[in-house]
Structure formats: structure tokens, C-alpha cells
Design an enzyme around this catalytic site. Structure first.
Site, PDB file in Angstrom:
ATOM      1  N   ASN A   1      23.817  52.121  52.859  1.00  0.00           N
ATOM      2  CA  ASN A   1      25.127  52.749  52.788  1.00  0.00           C
ATOM      3  C   ASN A   1      25.638  52.675  51.349  1.00  0.00           C
ATOM      4  OD1 ASN A   1      25.260  49.898  53.518  1.00  0.00           O
ATOM      5  ND2 ASN A   1      27.473  50.130  53.765  1.00  0.00           N
TER       6      ASN A   1
ATOM      7  N   SER B   1      35.307  55.008  46.687  1.00  0.00           N
ATOM      8  CA  SER B   1      36.747  54.752  46.833  1.00  0.00           C
ATOM      9  C   SER B   1      37.453  55.899  47.532  1.00  0.00           C
ATOM     10  CB  SER B   1      37.386  54.476  45.475  1.00  0.00           C
ATOM     11  OG  SER B   1      37.176  55.560  44.601  1.00  0.00           O
ATOM     12  N   SER B   2      36.878  57.091  47.469  1.00  0.00           N
ATOM     13  CA  SER B   2      37.338  58.211  48.289  1.00  0.00           C
ATOM     14  C   SER B   2      36.478  58.159  49.545  1.00  0.00           C
ATOM     15  CB  SER B   2      37.151  59.529  47.543  1.00  0.00           C
ATOM     16  OG  SER B   2      37.525  60.608  48.360  1.00  0.00           O
ATOM     17  N   TYR B   3      36.956  57.446  50.563  1.00  0.00           N
ATOM     18  CA  TYR B   3      36.134  57.059  51.711  1.00  0.00           C
ATOM     19  C   TYR B   3      35.316  58.190  52.319  1.00  0.00           C
ATOM     20  CZ  TYR B   3      38.707  52.652  51.621  1.00  0.00           C
ATOM     21  OH  TYR B   3      39.251  51.460  51.248  1.00  0.00           O
TER      22      TYR B   3
ATOM     23  N   CYS C   1      26.123  57.051  54.778  1.00  0.00           N
ATOM     24  CA  CYS C   1      25.519  55.982  55.574  1.00  0.00           C
ATOM     25  C   CYS C   1      24.055  55.782  55.198  1.00  0.00           C
ATOM     26  CB  CYS C   1      25.625  56.318  57.056  1.00  0.00           C
ATOM     27  SG  CYS C   1      27.310  56.525  57.646  1.00  0.00           S
TER      28      CYS C   1
ATOM     29  N   GLU D   1      21.453  55.671  57.151  1.00  0.00           N
ATOM     30  CA  GLU D   1      20.541  56.570  57.854  1.00  0.00           C
ATOM     31  C   GLU D   1      20.441  57.918  57.142  1.00  0.00           C
ATOM     32  OE1 GLU D   1      22.857  54.284  61.102  1.00  0.00           O
ATOM     33  OE2 GLU D   1      23.173  54.939  59.054  1.00  0.00           O
TER      34      GLU D   1
ATOM     35  N   CYS E   1      25.575  60.471  61.722  1.00  0.00           N
ATOM     36  CA  CYS E   1      24.148  60.159  61.571  1.00  0.00           C
ATOM     37  C   CYS E   1      23.353  60.551  62.809  1.00  0.00           C
ATOM     38  CB  CYS E   1      23.962  58.680  61.251  1.00  0.00           C
ATOM     39  SG  CYS E   1      24.526  58.249  59.594  1.00  0.00           S
TER      40      CYS E   1
END
Length: 147
Positions: A45, A49-51, A56, A58, A93
Site C-alpha cells: 500500500n 496525504s490526499s487520501y 492498495c 493488491e 481491489c
């Protein structure tokens, strides 16, 4: 995956966790994707900071494999640091994985205990290429009926 392949993938997934970039969640995930010809691609992963830009483990493994020409898979192993429960792939995912067919998904704890499933079992009612083909065929039939 046979037992030897599974063990190699567990090793690869757990070893890759050290490379996770997770300064926000501190939740390290490692993945090991086994191609049909036996090559293993790892992923971790990578948080941002910009979620919404986070990727991820996978999907990292899938994109690495596809970018090198591999699109047929035997299985994927997903490793986390949680000791009391298995972490399964997130919805994105799961959808990403079914693009490449139905294959084994193995979730592993630090003690190497496993939960086994498959891409199709983890995403019931999945949306896939078959749906797009069915829609194109329907459109073609309707077009012919109008002429």
C-alpha cells in the site's frame, strides 16, 4: 495454487510489507500475485496525504504484473500485521481482481494462518467484461430490430 507456490507467495507478501508507505494509517499491507506461468509480483500500500490517491497493495501488484505483460493469474496473497483477524481486499481491489478472472485469494496473518477464497466469491453480483459484452449484443439486436 499448490502448497509450495502458496508458501512462496506468503513469504513474498510478508517480506514486501516492510516497503509499505503508510505514514497516516501505519497499516502495512503486502501482496504477492502469482501469474499462471509462476512469476510472483509483489505490491504494497502507498498512502498519500490526499487520501483518495492512495493505492492498495493488491492493485499495486496487479498493475506491476499487467505493465509487464501478465494478465493470467493463479492467485494473490494479502498479508497484514493484524493478529486477531484476516484482512480481505477492499471493494476496489475485489473489482480490480475480477477483471482478470476467477482465481484464489488468500489472506494471511503474521503467524501464517490463512483464510482462502476466490475473486468471484469475494465479489458476489460482480460487474465484469461479460456484462459489457451482453450490453453490446443487446444494442446490436435492438439496432437490427429497428431496421
Amino acid at each position: 495454487m499448490n502448497q509450495e507456490e502458496l508458501e512462496k507467495c506468503i513469504d513474498a507478501a510478508q517480506n514486501s510489507q516492510q516497503y509499505a508507505h503508510c505514514p497516516y494509517s501505519h497499516f502495512r499491507i503486502g501482496a504477492a500475485l502469482l501469474t499462471s506461468c509462476g512469476k510472483i509480483f509483489t505490491g504494497v500500500n502507498v498512502e498519500n496525504s490526499s487520501y483518495g490517491l492512495t493505492i492498495c497493495a493488491e492493485r499495486t501488484a496487479y498493475t506491476k504484473a499487467v505493465s509487464e505483460g501478465y494478465k493470467s493469474f493463479k492467485g494473490i496473497v494479502v498479508a497484514s500485521d493484524l493478529k486477531d483477524r484476516f484482512i480481505t481486499p477492499c471493494g476496489a481491489c475485489r473489482q480490480f481482481g475480477v477483471e482478470f478472472g476467477d482465481f484464489e485469494v488468500v489472506c494471511v496473518k503474521p503467524d501464517r494462518s490463512t483464510f482462502k477464497s476466490s475473486t468471484h466469491k469475494l465479489l458476489p453480483g460482480l460487474f465484469s467484461q461479460e456484462d459489457l459484452i451482453a450490453k453490446a449484443e443487446q444494442d446490436e439486436r435492438e439496432c437490427k430490430a429497428q431496421n
